[in-house]
Design a protein around this motif. Structure first.
Motif, PDB file in Angstrom:
ATOM      1  N   SER A   1      20.207  70.512 128.854  1.00  0.00           N
ATOM      2  CA  SER A   1      20.685  71.590 128.132  1.00  0.00           C
ATOM      3  C   SER A   1      21.928  72.226 129.040  1.00  0.00           C
ATOM      4  O   SER A   1      22.657  73.220 128.285  1.00  0.00           O
ATOM      5  CB  SER A   1      19.933  72.699 127.821  1.00  0.00           C
TER       6      SER A   1
ATOM      7  N   PHE B   1      33.524  66.220 132.170  1.00  0.00           N
ATOM      8  CA  PHE B   1      32.958  67.399 131.504  1.00  0.00           C
ATOM      9  C   PHE B   1      31.657  67.627 132.422  1.00  0.00           C
ATOM     10  O   PHE B   1      30.730  66.788 132.505  1.00  0.00           O
ATOM     11  CB  PHE B   1      32.426  67.018 130.225  1.00  0.00           C
TER      12      PHE B   1
ATOM     13  N   ARG C   1      12.767  70.130 121.893  1.00  0.00           N
ATOM     14  CA  ARG C   1      12.807  68.868 122.786  1.00  0.00           C
ATOM     15  C   ARG C   1      11.540  68.503 123.647  1.00  0.00           C
ATOM     16  O   ARG C   1      11.079  67.281 123.394  1.00  0.00           O
ATOM     17  CB  ARG C   1      13.843  69.000 123.651  1.00  0.00           C
TER      18      ARG C   1
ATOM     19  N   LYS D   1      25.967  52.949 131.115  1.00  0.00           N
ATOM     20  CA  LYS D   1      24.877  53.818 130.691  1.00  0.00           C
ATOM     21  C   LYS D   1      25.250  54.593 129.484  1.00  0.00           C
ATOM     22  O   LYS D   1      26.369  55.018 129.119  1.00  0.00           O
ATOM     23  CB  LYS D   1      24.669  54.844 132.003  1.00  0.00           C
TER      24      LYS D   1
ATOM     25  N   TYR E   1      23.662  67.761 122.345  1.00  0.00           N
ATOM     26  CA  TYR E   1      22.823  68.616 123.452  1.00  0.00           C
ATOM     27  C   TYR E   1      22.303  69.931 122.833  1.00  0.00           C
ATOM     28  O   TYR E   1      23.013  70.418 122.021  1.00  0.00           O
ATOM     29  CB  TYR E   1      23.607  69.009 124.542  1.00  0.00           C
ATOM     30  N   HIS E   2      21.130  70.313 123.261  1.00  0.00           N
ATOM     31  CA  HIS E   2      20.771  71.583 122.702  1.00  0.00           C
ATOM     32  C   HIS E   2      21.131  72.579 123.931  1.00  0.00           C
ATOM     33  O   HIS E   2      20.859  72.185 125.059  1.00  0.00           O
ATOM     34  CB  HIS E   2      19.116  71.524 122.785  1.00  0.00           C
TER      35      HIS E   2
ATOM     36  N   LYS F   1      25.309  71.023 120.433  1.00  0.00           N
ATOM     37  CA  LYS F   1      26.696  71.054 120.737  1.00  0.00           C
ATOM     38  C   LYS F   1      27.061  69.627 121.090  1.00  0.00           C
ATOM     39  O   LYS F   1      26.255  68.754 121.711  1.00  0.00           O
ATOM     40  CB  LYS F   1      26.667  71.717 122.004  1.00  0.00           C
TER      41      LYS F   1
ATOM     42  N   HIS G   1      29.151  66.515 122.591  1.00  0.00           N
ATOM     43  CA  HIS G   1      29.751  65.981 124.056  1.00  0.00           C
ATOM     44  C   HIS G   1      31.461  66.346 123.824  1.00  0.00           C
ATOM     45  O   HIS G   1      31.768  65.877 122.881  1.00  0.00           O
ATOM     46  CB  HIS G   1      29.206  64.675 124.335  1.00  0.00           C
ATOM     47  N   PRO G   2      31.804  67.019 124.705  1.00  0.00           N
ATOM     48  CA  PRO G   2      33.274  67.127 124.458  1.00  0.00           C
ATOM     49  C   PRO G   2      33.999  65.911 124.350  1.00  0.00           C
ATOM     50  O   PRO G   2      35.038  65.903 123.439  1.00  0.00           O
ATOM     51  CB  PRO G   2      33.618  67.877 125.837  1.00  0.00           C
ATOM     52  N   ALA G   3      33.491  64.746 124.991  1.00  0.00           N
ATOM     53  CA  ALA G   3      34.230  63.588 124.934  1.00  0.00           C
ATOM     54  C   ALA G   3      34.012  63.099 123.376  1.00  0.00           C
ATOM     55  O   ALA G   3      35.235  62.418 122.925  1.00  0.00           O
ATOM     56  CB  ALA G   3      33.606  62.512 125.988  1.00  0.00           C
TER      57      ALA G   3
ATOM     58  N   GLN H   1      36.683  64.773 121.298  1.00  0.00           N
ATOM     59  CA  GLN H   1      38.204  64.246 121.929  1.00  0.00           C
ATOM     60  C   GLN H   1      38.143  63.052 121.101  1.00  0.00           C
ATOM     61  O   GLN H   1      39.315  62.966 120.572  1.00  0.00           O
ATOM     62  CB  GLN H   1      38.144  64.079 123.455  1.00  0.00           C
TER      63      GLN H   1
END
Lengths: 390, 921
Positions: free
Chosen positions: A333, A377, B5, B590, B596-597, B611, B613-615, B618
């Motif tokens: 998280s 990131f 989770r 991988k 994501y929590h 949320k 992943h920023p990638a 993008q």
């Protein structure tokens, strides 16, 4: 309560107390408790000198929520503890009130700046300064409202920049010695908020920390101070703030003093009306601990800086949401980087629990993630997740 | 959300432990539970004989199992002898054949001393005890794999009765049993309130649990998992504490289910349970039993007896057909059964629901029968409206609308193409994986249901895995960069499942056909080229055209919606993964999760957030895909909406819509609405229907102008948000290594400021993008905006993105589809309206405003002719886009041969306060 009483006729004092009682009725349960435990402490007679000149009409309500160092022996102890030879004799005293500690400090040869938030005490403090030879600088300011983070206007507010300029305090670089020592009692009102303010100040290197590693010597209540010093060895008290305190400061317990040395009612003369104690309330009847907080020289590094410290804050808070959980579960998280990789990099066991990690481990964890080169990131954290006022 | 989770993690482990080839849900309808069946078999089962032969291979467990069965029989002596045999087995060392050992022992036992006999006896007892234990565990094991059919009754007498019936040979006919059961039924409809639940919170929780169980059972019925529902009910019934929570509707649900299948035995079991629980059967229970009789073609005498019993219980035969929410087929079977007993029986005609009239003095004029009803007619002929209905119907059947984005397409560089390809590949893989993960989740939930928990299993069966996958991927697509609160995401997902399910069910039943026929009749009232005989309001007309069938789809409880949504969100988090570096070839890398929590700490509260992943964000940005997907109910309708007839029915053709919008979970409002006599709602219903019947179209010229600015750099002054490229950027300069803390703090502030502005711009931009894209999509269509209201009575259009409520820009994009000639004063009103929009002459009289308009006629015409290149007088107005639209309208009217005859579509505000819909000129 006795100090203002000196200047008040009994007839006037009565309605004032009645008013306070009315206001605080709902707390009567707590007050009743306080009265009971009170009997354990024989009332001491406080020193009279210096307080005779106190102006009449100090508003009671303000006095009641505050604590002051009232016992001269305590004052001497504190002065002795503070003025060990470490090359800094400049002391900033917060809310000296009747000035008992101020006197002791001055007498042991320190230069003292007194920041008093209550106007009523100021003339008295000023006269004290004159009496003892000019090494005292009195200002009407609330230390805990210096440089408010919300940029709101709170009175009496002073910008620490202007204040320090006026006082002629020089900036020392972070690695140099201590420019200034702060001594006082940590307020019980809004305690959590104040703690966060202090922590934000040091991690962002703003407010008083702009001038170097200012040392704090503050009386905290016993529980809070135990928590500040907690680590995996006393897991019940260990929480996010413990980590943040200990990463930033060298936390040292200097002295423990029973609360009665600060309590106005127990210091006061016997004939006082019992209900006045109801308003002196709330202070949990426990010891106060004098904690010395010296900022670490190596607090800031290439990774942890005053720019990204909020990520560190968030990380720590998130970890302590489930203190008994495993670190590996929290990592998912926190960062998109593979949790196993991070642990391997940190050389930690994969079953390590949050509760088993020392404050330094948290810093190490943060730096490990911050260091990882091949990830663009590194954090899932986002500004909006914390209501930090920048 | 890490708690969630972790919970899943544990469940995941459990999943891994299950055998692969686990049998699916088996419903042993008609056969009894496994062990019971075994018990009834004779002790000398052939398989056992076999086993004894190859003794060497037999494991102790199996031996004991076999013995246990024998123990059940009465041949005690024989078993005893064998017991010894078993006890000796380990010592036998395999050298002697078992048969020999047995024989030897038997022989020896006779001659042994009493001491030896005692010892032997002790051993026997020990073995017996062990065996009993083993038997119990075996029983448990067995039960786990089968759905229970036979109830376990707590009332001993009743249980004996059931046993007698079970074992009586031949079994007495079930209808006799039923009659007997009914005769002695307790005269109590519901249990008195338990006093244990005094606390308000615990009471609320208790009720929520009950509701949860009931809706589980109902949903099981829908997805044809009746045996599972029965199993769960039996499980609950067998424990006293859980039994208290069971209510009559729960039993009735099952009764109805079994009746539809014509399974008398299970039906009877449920009746047994009801009696055991001390509940008296009500009308619905009787209807179910009768239906079952009808389906099994029972003799008339049995039915007659049954009806007599019903009359004794004070229930009217007529009520079966009027008071119950049964579907057509059910009613037909019922009628058949009743006719068999009473051939002359005629079902009562349903009463016309419009018989009652609203009595409010304020609405007296509207509902008085002496005057013809006034309502707006549509401007379109019948055939066109019919076509439009077909279009809207197909849109709603498809459940989603794909709309092309109005943003300029990016130049198709290698980068963009690569991103699109990657995205496509990922989606294809995710679809498969999600389907698989959903199946696993379903299995897990089914397992939970077998343990007697009202799990999510039936809800997950409502839609196919493919559809659920599409829903989830859609949610993933629109997840904002900073994430979304898990709770709201879950709620949205859950609601979407419910809505889809409702639409699907309507499609499967013949409701769509019925709807179409009714709607076509209804259109006669609205179409421009048809007349109806009786003058009625649209709602009255609709009600007169058929009986309103009781809505069978009660909205699910909020807790359930959220739980379902959370489950799907969790599947999404667990399953959707992408390569850690999107630029490199995929197979070597991988995989990392996309979602994501995370936790947000806001003033001592912690909010779980999902949320991306920023990638991934993008990647989406780079790919810049040109299509957007909207739910059918988020887009304006293509035909006049259904008139509102009840708090749950109206507006969209298939998608469920609520009359009153409220916060999810505030059921007290809905309950009040439902408890309200229908006639009292007429005012609200008719007002909303009237608002919804207003036809709209897009003002194409304004849209074109807006789009030009939108695709250039935007213009915040005119309310056209700028693209992300216009967002402020923090200064690029690197911090020097020895930067002062102040500089760093300053940098931090600047970064945060830029980020905040960029976020705000993004959300404004997206809002405008949706609005403009929908406007573009509907450009050459006539459309309708169905309305509902909030608890204060404020009315709102249901489609959220594109409607007439909102900013200046939003209003300027719309005009009425039906034009009217301006008339002698129309032009003047247009001019006054224009001046109002500029906000320049707020304190002047209407005359002065009119004079001012004439004064600036040059500017008006210039604005209309050269909006972008001219003097741009309009851009300075308070409401620039509406002012521009008005300028254009005035210009056209002025230049028309006769302004009074000019047909205008332009909406002019009259009284503008808190009045959602502008009135027509």
């Amino acid at each position: 309560m006795w100090a203002p009483m000196a200047g008040l006729s009994p007839r006037l004092a009565l309605p004032a107390f009645a008013g306070a009682t009315r206001l605080c009725l709902w707390r009567s349960g707590a007050a009743a408790r306080s009265r009971r435990s009170l009997s354990g402490f024989p009332p001491k007679l406080a020193p009279r000198e210096g307080l005779r000149d106190l102006p009449p009409g100090v508003p009671r309500s303000r006095l009641e929520s505050k604590r002051y160092v009232l016992s001269p022996s305590l004052a001497e102890t504190v002065a002795r503890l503070l003025l060990r030879d470490d090359g800094c004799d400049l002391i900033l005293e917060i809310n000296p009130g009747p000035g008992i500690l101020t006197r002791a400090l001055l007498q042991s040869g320190a230069r003292v700046i007194a920041l008093e938030s209550d106007k009523a005490f100021i003339p008295h403090l000023e006269s004290l300064g004159k009496e003892l030879g000019g090494k005292l600088h009195v200002l009407h300011t609330d230390f805990f409202k210096l440089d408010p983070r919300s940029f709101g206007v709170i009175k009496p507010v002073v910008n620490s920049k202007l204040l320090f300029q006026e006082l002629g305090i020089e900036t020392l670089s972070w690695s140099n010695g201590i420019p200034l020592k702060v001594v006082g009692i940590f307020p019980t009102k809004n305690e959590k908020k104040m703690i966060w303010k202090v922590l934000h100040d040091i991690y962002s290197c703003t407010s008083i920390y702009r001038y170097g590693r200012v040392q704090l010597n503050l009386f905290f209540n016993e529980l809070e101070s135990q928590r500040m010093m907690a680590n995996p060895q006393n897991p019940n008290l260990y929480y996010a703030l413990s980590v943040l305190w200990q990463v930033a400061y060298d936390v040292k317990l200097l002295h423990v003093e029973p609360w009665s040395s600060f309590d106005i009612s127990s210091q006061s003369v016997q004939q006082e009306k019992p209900q006045s104690k109801e308003s002196s309330e709330q202070q949990v009847q426990q010891n106060l601990c004098l904690i010395q907080l010296t900022p670490h020289k190596d607090l800031f590094s290439q990774q942890l800086t005053s720019v990204n410290y909020d990520v560190f804050f968030h990380m720590t808070k998130q970890c302590f949401l489930k203190r008994h959980g495993k670190l590996i579960d929290h990592l998912t998280s926190l960062s998109p980087i593979d949790a196993m990789d991070i642990l391997k990099e940190m050389d930690q066991d994969k079953n390590i629990k949050i509760i088993d990690m020392y404050p330094s481990d948290f810093k190490c964890l943060f730096e490990t993630i911050e260091c990882s080169k091949d990830h663009t990131f590194k954090w899932l954290y986002d500004d909006f997740m914390e209501d930090v006022i920048i | 959300m890490s708690a969630l989770r972790w919970g899943r993690g544990a469940a995941g482990l459990g999943w891994a432990l299950w055998p692969v080839g686990r049998p699916g849900l088996r419903a042993e309808e008609g056969t009894l539970g496994g062990l019971r069946g075994c018990r009834r078999r004779s002790s000398a089962s052939p398989c056992e004989q076999d086993r004894r032969r190859d003794w060497g291979h037999a494991e102790l467990l199996e031996v004991l199992e076999a013995r246990v069965r024998q123990l059940q029989t009465n041949s005690v002596s024989e078993v005893r002898a064998k017991l010894v045999d078993v006890a000796r087995l380990p010592k036998a060392d395999g050298s002697q054949s078992p048969r020999k050992v047995e024989a030897g022992n038997e022989g020896a036992a006779l001659g042994f001393t009493s001491h030896w006999a005692q010892k032997l006896h002790k051993e026997k007892l020990v073995m017996q005890r062990r065996k009993q234990k083993l038997e119990e565990t075996l029983q448990k094991e067995n039960r786990k794999h089968q759905l229970r059919v036979e109830p376990q009754l707590l009332n001993r007498e009743l249980a004996d009765w059931l046993q007698r019936w079970e074992h009586g040979s031949p079994r007495s006919p079930w209808e006799e049993q039923l009659a007997q059961l009914l005769q002695e039924a307790p005269k109590q409809l519901s249990r008195s309130e338990e006093h244990g639940h005094t606390g308000r919170i615990s009471k609320v929780r208790y009720e929520a649990q009950q509701q949860r169980l009931l809706s589980f059972l109902e949903c099981c019925l829908l997805v044809d998992q009746l045996p599972l529902a029965h199993h769960v009910l039996v499980k609950h019934h067998s424990k006293l504490r859980q039994q208290r929570a069971l209510t009559l509707p729960m039993y009735n649900t099952l009764l109805l289910g079994w009746a539809r299948k014509g399974s008398f035995r299970e039906l009877l079991y449920v009746f047994f349970m009801m009696k055991d629980a001390g509940l008296a059967p009500d009308l619905l229970s009787y209807a179910a039993a009768l239906q079952c009789m009808g389906r099994l073609n029972q003799e008339a005498s049995a039915i007659q007896r049954f009806l007599k019993q019903m009359a004794q219980d004070g229930l009217q035969l007529q009520e079966l057909f009027t008071n119950l929410p049964l579907c057509k087929e059910d009613k037909a079977v019922l009628l058949r059964a009743v006719r068999k007993a009473e051939p002359t029986f005629l079902p009562p005609q349903p009463p016309l629901s419009s018989s009652k009239v609203n009595s409010s003095p304020l609405l007296k004029e509207i509902y008085s029968t002496d005057k013809p009803a006034t309502y707006p007619k549509q401007h379109l002929p019948l055939e066109t409206l019919k076509d439009l209905f077909q279009q809207q119907l197909s849109v709603e059947m498809a459940t989603v609308v794909t709309v092309e984005s109005v943003e300029t397409a990016p130049s198709l560089t290698k980068e963009v193409l690569q991103a699109r390809k990657t995205l496509q590949e990922l989606r294809t893989r995710w679809e498969e994986e999600l389907c698989l993960a959903l199946q696993q989740t379903k299995d897990r939930e089914a397992q939970a249901a077998r343990k007697g928990r009202p799990s999510l299993f039936p809800y997950l069966c409502l839609l196919s895995e493919g559809e659920l996958t599409q829903l989830m991927l859609q949610a993933l697509q629109v997840l904002p960069q900073q994430g979304e609160s898990l709770l709201s995401l879950a709620q949205e997902l859950g609601m979407r499942i419910f809505n889809r399910h409702v639409v699907q069910r309507k499609q499967l039943s013949d409701e769509v056909q019925a709807l179409q026929e009714r709607y076509f009749k209804y259109l006669h009232l609205l179409a421009s080229d048809t007349q109806v005989v009786m003058s009625r309001l649209p709602r009255e007309h609709w009600e007169a055209l058929g009986t309103s069938e009781a809505s069978q789809d009660q909205p699910w409880p909020l807790a359930l919606v959220v739980q379902l949504g959370k489950q799907l969100a969790e599947v999404l988090v667990q399953t959707v993964k992408m390569p850690s570096n999107l630029a490199q070839p995929q197979d070597t890398q991988k995989l990392i999760p996309v979602l994501y929590h995370v936790y947000s700490f806001q003033s001592f509260r912690q909010i779980g957030i999902l949320k991306p992943h920023p990638a991934f964000v993008q990647l989406l940005e780079t790919a810049a895909e040109r299509t957007m997907t909207f739910e059918a109910a988020e887009v304006p309708m293509l035909c006049p909406p259904l008139p509102w007839t009840s708090p749950h029915s109206g507006a969209f053709l298939l998608s469920p819509t609520k009359l009153m919008r409220s916060l999810e979970g505030t059921i007290q409002h809905q309950r009040l609405l439902e408890g309200c006599p229908p006639a009292e709602l007429h005012g609200a219903l008719d007002a909303l229907t009237q608002l919804g019947n207003c036809a709209w179209r897009v003002n194409g010229r304004v849209l074109d102008l807006v789009l030009t600015i939108f695709n250039a750099k935007g213009c915040p002054r005119l309310g056209v948000p700028s693209p992300a490229s216009e967002a402020p950027r923090p200064s690029k300069q690197r911090l020097p290594a020895n930067a002062s803390p102040e500089l760093k703090t300053e940098l931090r502030r600047e970064l945060a400021r830029c980020l905040k502005v960029a976020r705000e711009m993004h959300s404004l931009r997206t809002d405008a993008l949706y609005r403009l894209s929908l406007a573009h999509h509907l450009r050459h269509h006539v459309f309708w905006l169905p309305h509902n209201m909030d608890f204060r009575g404020r009315t709102y259009p249901c489609p959220p993105h594109f409607n007439h409520l909102g900013s200046d820009l939003a209003r300027a994009l719309l005009e009425f589809a039906e034009g009217r000639p301006l008339g002698p004063h129309g032009l003047n009103w247009l001019k006054i309206h224009l001046v109002n929009l500029t906000g320049l002459k707020k304190r002047e009289s209407l005359q002065a405003r009119l004079a001012f308009a004439d004064e600036i006629m040059n500017d008006i015409l210039d604005s209309a002719d050269q909006p972008m290149t001219g003097r741009r007088w309009w851009a300075e107005a308070d409401e620039p886009w509406q002012a521009l639209a008005c300028c254009m309208e005035i210009a056209r009217a002025v230049r028309a041969p006769s302004p009074a005859a000019y047909v205008s579509h332009f909406p002019v505000h009259q009284a503008g306060t808190a009045w959602g819909l502008p009135l027509s000129t």
